[in-house]
Write an enzyme that holds these catalytic residues in place. Structure first.
Site, PDB file in Angstrom:
ATOM      1  N   GLU A 284      -5.221  -0.535   0.903  1.00 19.65           N
ATOM      2  CA  GLU A 284      -4.027  -0.119   0.299  1.00 19.65           C
ATOM      3  C   GLU A 284      -3.549   0.993   1.039  1.00 19.65           C
ATOM      4  O   GLU A 284      -3.460   2.152   0.508  1.00 19.65           O
ATOM      5  CB  GLU A 284      -4.481   0.113  -1.289  1.00 19.65           C
ATOM      6  CG  GLU A 284      -4.786  -0.938  -1.942  1.00 19.65           C
ATOM      7  CD  GLU A 284      -5.833  -0.391  -3.105  1.00 19.65           C
ATOM      8  OE1 GLU A 284      -5.801   0.516  -3.501  1.00 19.65           O
ATOM      9  OE2 GLU A 284      -6.249  -1.272  -3.664  1.00 19.65           O
ATOM     10  N   PRO A 285      -3.082   0.956   2.297  1.00 18.73           N
ATOM     11  CA  PRO A 285      -2.332   2.058   2.952  1.00 18.73           C
ATOM     12  C   PRO A 285      -1.066   2.564   2.534  1.00 18.73           C
ATOM     13  O   PRO A 285      -0.260   1.560   2.240  1.00 18.73           O
ATOM     14  CB  PRO A 285      -2.399   1.632   4.397  1.00 18.73           C
ATOM     15  CG  PRO A 285      -2.175   0.059   4.342  1.00 18.73           C
ATOM     16  CD  PRO A 285      -2.848  -0.171   3.016  1.00 18.73           C
ATOM     17  N   GLY A 286      -0.784   3.905   2.548  1.00 21.66           N
ATOM     18  CA  GLY A 286       0.511   4.119   2.264  1.00 21.66           C
ATOM     19  C   GLY A 286       1.136   5.217   3.243  1.00 21.66           C
ATOM     20  O   GLY A 286       1.817   4.825   3.971  1.00 21.66           O
ATOM     21  N   TYR A 327       0.616  21.302  -2.474  1.00 20.23           N
ATOM     22  CA  TYR A 327      -0.627  21.248  -1.876  1.00 20.23           C
ATOM     23  C   TYR A 327      -0.735  22.302  -0.854  1.00 20.23           C
ATOM     24  O   TYR A 327      -1.733  22.202   0.268  1.00 20.23           O
ATOM     25  CB  TYR A 327      -0.936  19.795  -1.050  1.00 20.23           C
ATOM     26  CG  TYR A 327      -0.519  18.652  -1.925  1.00 20.23           C
ATOM     27  CD1 TYR A 327      -1.285  18.503  -3.070  1.00 20.23           C
ATOM     28  CD2 TYR A 327       0.398  17.623  -1.397  1.00 20.23           C
ATOM     29  CE1 TYR A 327      -1.189  17.282  -3.958  1.00 20.23           C
ATOM     30  CE2 TYR A 327       0.598  16.430  -2.194  1.00 20.23           C
ATOM     31  CZ  TYR A 327      -0.181  16.425  -3.370  1.00 20.23           C
ATOM     32  OH  TYR A 327      -0.069  15.283  -4.377  1.00 20.23           O
ATOM     33  N   CYS A 356      14.905  28.287  -7.778  1.00 26.62           N
ATOM     34  CA  CYS A 356      14.497  29.466  -8.369  1.00 26.62           C
ATOM     35  C   CYS A 356      12.991  29.499  -8.518  1.00 26.62           C
ATOM     36  O   CYS A 356      12.541  29.741  -9.720  1.00 26.62           O
ATOM     37  CB  CYS A 356      15.201  30.159  -9.609  1.00 26.62           C
ATOM     38  SG  CYS A 356      16.939  30.372  -9.265  1.00 26.62           S
ATOM     39  N   TYR A 384       5.209  10.905   0.324  1.00 29.97           N
ATOM     40  CA  TYR A 384       5.201  11.742  -0.836  1.00 29.97           C
ATOM     41  C   TYR A 384       6.348  12.994  -0.740  1.00 29.97           C
ATOM     42  O   TYR A 384       6.174  14.052  -1.103  1.00 29.97           O
ATOM     43  CB  TYR A 384       4.011  12.488  -1.001  1.00 29.97           C
ATOM     44  CG  TYR A 384       3.010  11.237  -1.119  1.00 29.97           C
ATOM     45  CD1 TYR A 384       2.607  10.546  -2.333  1.00 29.97           C
ATOM     46  CD2 TYR A 384       1.996  10.783   0.065  1.00 29.97           C
ATOM     47  CE1 TYR A 384       1.694   9.609  -2.299  1.00 29.97           C
ATOM     48  CE2 TYR A 384       1.120   9.789  -0.108  1.00 29.97           C
ATOM     49  CZ  TYR A 384       1.045   9.197  -1.313  1.00 29.97           C
ATOM     50  OH  TYR A 384      -0.120   8.267  -1.369  1.00 29.97           O
TER      51      TYR A 384
END
Length: 428
Positions: A284-286, A327, A356, A384
């Site tokens: 399941e690569p993304g 992150y 803001c 992402y």
């Protein structure tokens, strides 16, 4: 064409002084569609996919694109037409797979919190497998399948307690993560599932995290999963497939992740040695398929010097590119026009957006020679970013363009105010 801007982004390079995607000048795309603007390369996505396809040549393997990385319909079409299935985590993602004509037997439904409604929806669609993550989910899925008069194909996601050596927010294979069934409980969970009449066990699943840049965690996880396969099948429960998840990282900065074909050559050697080389495999690569296929083009609005920090304020923000705020992630930031970037005249800036929040930054301590009106490219923005984008501060989401050879096609119009408020209602 000069050398690519990033080793992991072969289709992004300067032609003369202008940064281009597959030969299309980002200056021209920004002039046509405005900024912030996401630009993706179809060739880059297929190039990344080809490494997996080479790695699995001659094997019984199914590649399921993890659409949470980027679920824009045109990108899903690219992968569907290339023969990929899809790893989904919501009913909305299932609908997106249906909209692009995906083969439902190649759709895997993952995630810890599937609702009864989503289970009904997926059973009606005839998906290939539910990756189940708790005993209580098994019970509920069995009830839903019984009410539908169906048998639900299931695979139990096992948490092997392996450290993926990645950011804690995207590590999913340790005991203190919310994902999967503990390795020690897996056999009992399979025995429980085997006793539920409206479930059909078809496989075993493992996914230890995202942005993994070393081979070791995969090898450790594979050993632990194969130990379980031995035990489960010794108990009389057959497993038609083994799903090893995804998570392979890309180069954002100095990382040197293994190439997909080299990684799987190593993993398949271990699989062969353990006697499972002919078993059906799912992955399941993304991020590794789309991350370095995209950039976000943004305009410099203002330069704000300060005693301790200089700020380069751009029109893209944390609602467009959430990874730095979430992150503390690094994205390379490059001038779209080299004539505007004489390193001798560069100033160290924090590149920030208009939202803001003090957390609204795209890059810290970047040396740039820029003026208001200049364009910058935030690299490695294919994964992402748009899929996690929001309307925070009532900002419309950016437009998206897919470059395919001589064509550059708008695949998502810039979001207007009317789009944002269409579901809202004023009080009487």
């Amino acid at each position: 064409m000069s050398e690519p801007l990033l080793p992991g982004a072969p289709h992004l390079a300067y032609q003369g002084a202008v940064l281009c995607m597959e030969g299309h000048a980002l200056t021209e795309l920004a002039r046509s569609h405005g900024t912030p603007l996401f630009v993706y390369s179809k060739a880059a996505m297929l190039h990344a996919l080809s490494a997996y396809q080479r790695g699995f040549a001659g094997r019984n393997a199914q590649i399921c694109y993890a659409m949470k990385a980027n679920s824009s319909l045109a990108l899903l079409q690219v992968f569907a037409q290339a023969g990929c299935g899809f790893d989904i985590v919501s009913g909305g993602e299932l609908q997106r797979a249906q909209m692009v004509g995906a083969d439902m037997q190649k759709v895997i439904f993952s995630g810890v919190g599937k609702t009864r409604s989503e289970m009904h929806q997926a059973l009606a669609a005839g998906i290939g497998c539910f990756n189940v993550e708790s005993e209580s989910e098994l019970t509920v899925l069995n009830q839903v399948a019984q009410a539908c008069g169906k048998q639900a194909p299931v695979s139990v996601r096992v948490n092997p307690n392996v450290d993926a050596q990645t950011h804690p927010y995207i590590s999913t294979g340790l005991k203190d993560n919310k994902f999967g069934i503990a390795h020690e409980q897996a056999l009992a969970t399979y025995q429980h599932a085997a006793g539920l009449s409206n479930l059909r066990i078809v496989g075993i699943d493992c996914h230890i995290g995202s942005q993994i840049t070393q081979t070791g965690p995969y090898l450790d996880a594979m050993d632990r999963v194969l130990d379980l396969v031995d035990a489960i099948e010794a108990a009389g429960i057959a497993l038609a497939h083994i799903d090893f998840g995804g998570g392979l990282g890309i180069q954002y900065q100095q990382e040197v992740p293994p190439q997909a074909d080299a990684l799987w050559s190593t993993l398949l050697s271990k699989l062969d040695a353990r006697g499972y080389g002919r078993r059906k495999l799912l992955i399941e690569p993304g991020r590794s398929l789309v991350g370095n296929a995209g950039v976000c083009v943004t305009e410099v609005l203002y330069l704000k010097p300060g005693d301790e920090k200089n700020f380069c304020i751009v029109d893209a923000a944390m609602n467009d590119l959430p990874r730095p705020a979430m992150y503390q992630a690094f994205h390379a930031i490059a001038p779209v026009h080299l004539a505007q970037n004489n390193s001798a005249d560069g100033v160290i800036y924090d590149v920030v957006g208009p939202v803001c929040e003090s957390g609204d930054w795209l890059g810290r301590d970047r040396t740039l020679a820029v003026q208001p009106g200049d364009l910058l490219a935030v690299c490695s923005a294919g994964a992402y970013c748009m899929s996690m984008a929001s309307n925070y501060n009532t900002r419309g989401r950016a437009a998206e363009v897919l470059v395919d050879g001589s064509h550059a096609r708008l695949i998502r119009a810039r979001e207007l105010m009317a789009d944002q408020v269409q579901g809202e209602r004023l009080l009487d």
